[in-house]
Design an enzyme around this catalytic site. Structure first.
Site, PDB file in Angstrom:
ATOM      1  N   HIS A  72       0.854  -1.192   0.000  1.00  0.00           N
ATOM      2  CA  HIS A  72       0.000   0.000   0.000  1.00  0.00           C
ATOM      3  C   HIS A  72       0.890   1.241   0.000  1.00  0.00           C
ATOM      4  O   HIS A  72       1.747   1.391   0.867  1.00  0.00           O
ATOM      5  CB  HIS A  72      -0.925   0.003   1.228  1.00  0.00           C
ATOM      6  CG  HIS A  72      -2.114  -0.898   1.070  1.00  0.00           C
ATOM      7  ND1 HIS A  72      -3.301  -0.704   1.738  1.00  0.00           N
ATOM      8  CD2 HIS A  72      -2.294  -2.017   0.319  1.00  0.00           C
ATOM      9  CE1 HIS A  72      -4.173  -1.637   1.409  1.00  0.00           C
ATOM     10  NE2 HIS A  72      -3.584  -2.458   0.545  1.00  0.00           N
ATOM     11  N   TYR A 201      -9.184   5.271   7.905  1.00  0.00           N
ATOM     12  CA  TYR A 201      -9.412   5.528   9.333  1.00  0.00           C
ATOM     13  C   TYR A 201     -10.398   6.694   9.410  1.00  0.00           C
ATOM     14  O   TYR A 201     -10.110   7.766   8.878  1.00  0.00           O
ATOM     15  CB  TYR A 201      -8.118   5.924  10.029  1.00  0.00           C
ATOM     16  CG  TYR A 201      -7.059   4.852  10.143  1.00  0.00           C
ATOM     17  CD1 TYR A 201      -6.173   4.599   9.102  1.00  0.00           C
ATOM     18  CD2 TYR A 201      -6.924   4.106  11.307  1.00  0.00           C
ATOM     19  CE1 TYR A 201      -5.190   3.634   9.214  1.00  0.00           C
ATOM     20  CE2 TYR A 201      -5.952   3.133  11.433  1.00  0.00           C
ATOM     21  CZ  TYR A 201      -5.084   2.897  10.381  1.00  0.00           C
ATOM     22  OH  TYR A 201      -4.109   1.929  10.504  1.00  0.00           O
ATOM     23  N   PRO A 293      -4.473  -0.138  18.683  1.00  0.00           N
ATOM     24  CA  PRO A 293      -4.228  -0.564  17.288  1.00  0.00           C
ATOM     25  C   PRO A 293      -4.344   0.543  16.245  1.00  0.00           C
ATOM     26  O   PRO A 293      -4.086   0.306  15.066  1.00  0.00           O
ATOM     27  CB  PRO A 293      -5.313  -1.624  17.080  1.00  0.00           C
ATOM     28  CG  PRO A 293      -6.392  -1.259  18.042  1.00  0.00           C
ATOM     29  CD  PRO A 293      -5.676  -0.694  19.237  1.00  0.00           C
ATOM     30  N   LYS A 297       0.887  -0.480  15.063  1.00  0.00           N
ATOM     31  CA  LYS A 297       2.274  -0.627  15.514  1.00  0.00           C
ATOM     32  C   LYS A 297       2.548  -1.875  16.343  1.00  0.00           C
ATOM     33  O   LYS A 297       3.709  -2.187  16.619  1.00  0.00           O
ATOM     34  CB  LYS A 297       2.695   0.616  16.315  1.00  0.00           C
ATOM     35  CG  LYS A 297       2.766   1.862  15.478  1.00  0.00           C
ATOM     36  CD  LYS A 297       3.807   1.749  14.396  1.00  0.00           C
ATOM     37  CE  LYS A 297       3.768   2.892  13.419  1.00  0.00           C
ATOM     38  NZ  LYS A 297       4.103   2.452  12.052  1.00  0.00           N
ATOM     39  N   TYR A 385       3.808   6.226  10.103  1.00  0.00           N
ATOM     40  CA  TYR A 385       2.972   5.089   9.694  1.00  0.00           C
ATOM     41  C   TYR A 385       3.795   4.023   8.971  1.00  0.00           C
ATOM     42  O   TYR A 385       3.630   2.837   9.214  1.00  0.00           O
ATOM     43  CB  TYR A 385       1.814   5.563   8.807  1.00  0.00           C
ATOM     44  CG  TYR A 385       0.700   4.545   8.698  1.00  0.00           C
ATOM     45  CD1 TYR A 385       0.618   3.690   7.617  1.00  0.00           C
ATOM     46  CD2 TYR A 385      -0.266   4.434   9.678  1.00  0.00           C
ATOM     47  CE1 TYR A 385      -0.383   2.739   7.511  1.00  0.00           C
ATOM     48  CE2 TYR A 385      -1.283   3.489   9.593  1.00  0.00           C
ATOM     49  CZ  TYR A 385      -1.339   2.638   8.510  1.00  0.00           C
ATOM     50  OH  TYR A 385      -2.336   1.691   8.418  1.00  0.00           O
TER      51      TYR A 385
HETATM   52  C1  PHB Z   1      -6.356  -4.678  10.609  1.00  0.00           C
HETATM   53  O1  PHB Z   1      -6.286  -4.879   9.387  1.00  0.00           O
HETATM   54  O2  PHB Z   1      -6.854  -5.504  11.381  1.00  0.00           O
HETATM   55  C2  PHB Z   1      -5.823  -3.385  11.136  1.00  0.00           C
HETATM   56  C3  PHB Z   1      -5.181  -2.518  10.273  1.00  0.00           C
HETATM   57  C4  PHB Z   1      -4.692  -1.309  10.749  1.00  0.00           C
HETATM   58  C5  PHB Z   1      -4.829  -0.991  12.085  1.00  0.00           C
HETATM   59  C6  PHB Z   1      -5.432  -1.887  12.953  1.00  0.00           C
HETATM   60  C7  PHB Z   1      -5.941  -3.088  12.471  1.00  0.00           C
HETATM   61  O3  PHB Z   1      -4.352   0.183  12.534  1.00  0.00           O
END
Ligand code: PHB
Ligand code: APR
Length: 390
Positions: A72, A201, A293, A297, A385
């Site tokens: 990505h 997000y 989450p 990280k 990130y």
């Molecule tokens: C996930 O794909 O489960 C996932 C991805 C990014 C995050 C948290 C969980 O920040």
């Protein structure tokens, strides 16, 4: 039995360390409390930093990741109806992330350990470390009802937040730093095409949501709920309704819904233990630190711990050089706290806090507007990130 390095915990941290040391001729034994099927059944995140990918290649287990993982080059942040794409690749001089589930990573690690006849003992009950302040520590445990003993030079606690290893460090030595957030994530896995090719997000007055994925026909979504929410209280329809209400309408109208194949709630916490070493005991991964989450990280921090620790142990065995093991705690904690800061910042920006009514909401809006208007701010987000240097 004997191994140079005794590892408590057969999650990604323990298995990765075992593999890296094995490739350098250093013997290890991993003691895992649960069955292999249980460990492999856990649904966890899956955004891998460049550093993690490099460590998988160094551990010679990157083939499937490189074949099936998705690179990505960007990530999206939404605020109400506004959506901003962060150009990770462009803002970091070409760095990207790989979307590849932690379950797959753990699967590849077990396969690699088996291929090298690595010692991984699952369903090892009552693992107990002894003589950690001596040069000859050992672990006792029960396997199939029989009392067993593992003699080793070092004990590595890769046993997660609820493990036994951190508890071995005396109270007058161990310091803990914690922030518990007043909400959790309700996550759903569904065999539906992802709503977007990149992660979104979303912060909304309704709460937080995340649109993530595992593959072209496997999606992972999260919505903000109370920390003690019961996932059984949520029908699939109720989940999809909440998700649609939390993401921008232009995204919601593309959402393909379907039956959930997994549904669970994860509380959000930031936690760091210091120091990460006590005598011949070293802590790594979730045994040492937890991040919410929101910054993706958790697994990546476990990897940087393991990179530092594996190179330190290799230097010790190969060159008799103890500088790496002596500096491990300080070096790992430096990177841990930076990732804790980023994860706390992403969590603070993107969730509804009960006490935020009015002023807090306006600040979040201003944060998003600043982010949208400032290349410098977007670069800060992007470089954190994709992963800060090791
Ligand atoms: C996930 O794909 O489960 C996932 C991805 C990014 C995050 C948290 C969980 O920040
Ligand atoms: N004895 C033996 N094994 C134990 C014990 C014990 N007393 N306590 C826990 N374990 C095992 C658990 O069953 C688990 O399989 O230790 C393992 C720890 O694995 P993880 O919790 O996955 O921790 P870690 O390997 O450090 O991986 C960190 O996991 O939770 C995610 O977000 C986190 O992605 C991060 C990653």
């Amino acid at each position: 039995m004997r191994a140079q390095v005794g590892i408590i915990g057969g999650g990604p941290s323990g298995l990765l360390l075992s593999q890296l040391l094995h490739l350098q001729g250093i013997s290890t034994a991993v003691l895992e409390r649960r069955s292999r099927a249980h460990v492999l059944g856990r649904i966890r995140a899956g955004v891998l930093e460049q550093g993690f990918q490099n460590l998988m290649r160094q551990a010679e287990i990157a083939q499937r990741m490189d074949r099936e993982g998705q690179v990505h080059t960007g990530v999206n942040i939404a605020y109400q109806e506004d959506r901003l794409r962060i150009d990770l690749e462009g803002l970091t001089g070409g760095k990207t992330v790989m979307v590849y589930g932690q379950t797959e990573v753990t699967h590849d690690l077990y396969e690699a350990r088996d291929a090298l006849d690595g010692v991984v003992i699952d369903e090892a009950e009552d693992v107990t470390p002894h003589d950690l302040q001596s040069d000859t520590p050992y672990l006792t445990f029960r396997k199939d009802g029989a009392e067993e003993r593992l003699d080793c030079d070092f004990v590595i606690g890769c046993d997660g937040f609820h493990g036994v290893s951190r508890q071995c460090i005396p109270d007058d030595v161990l310091q803990s730093f914690e922030r518990v957030y007043p909400f959790g994530w309700l996550g759903v896995l569904s065999e539906t095409p992802p709503v977007n090719e990149e992660l979104i997000y979303a912060r909304h007055d309704v709460g937080f949501a995340l649109c993530s994925l595992r593959g072209p026909q496997l999606s992972r979504y999260y919505v903000q709920v109370k920390a003690d929410e019961n996932p059984d209280d949520w029908s699939d329809d109720a989940f999809w309704e909440r998700l649609k209400a939390t993401i921008p309408a232009e995204v919601a109208q593309r959402l393909v819904t379907g039956p959930s194949i997994e549904k669970s709630v994860a509380p959000l916490r930031s936690f760091v233990a210091e120091p990460l070493r006590w005598g011949r005991l070293f802590l790594a991964g979730d045994a040492a630190h937890i991040v919410p989450p929101t910054g993706a990280k958790g697994l990546n921090l476990a990897a940087s711990d393991i990179q530092y620790l594996s190179s330190a142990l290799i230097d010790w065995y190969k060159k008799g050089d103890s500088s790496g093991i002596d500096n491990y705690s300080a070096r790992a904690l430096k990177r841990v706290w930076k990732a804790e800061r980023f994860s706390w910042w992403m969590t603070s920006l993107l969730h509804r806090f009960p006490e935020n009514e009015g002023f807090g909401d306006r600040i979040q809006r201003a944060e998003f507007d600043y982010l949208a208007s400032s290349k410098a701010a977007q670069t800060v987000l992007a470089e954190n990130y994709v992963g800060l240097p090791y």
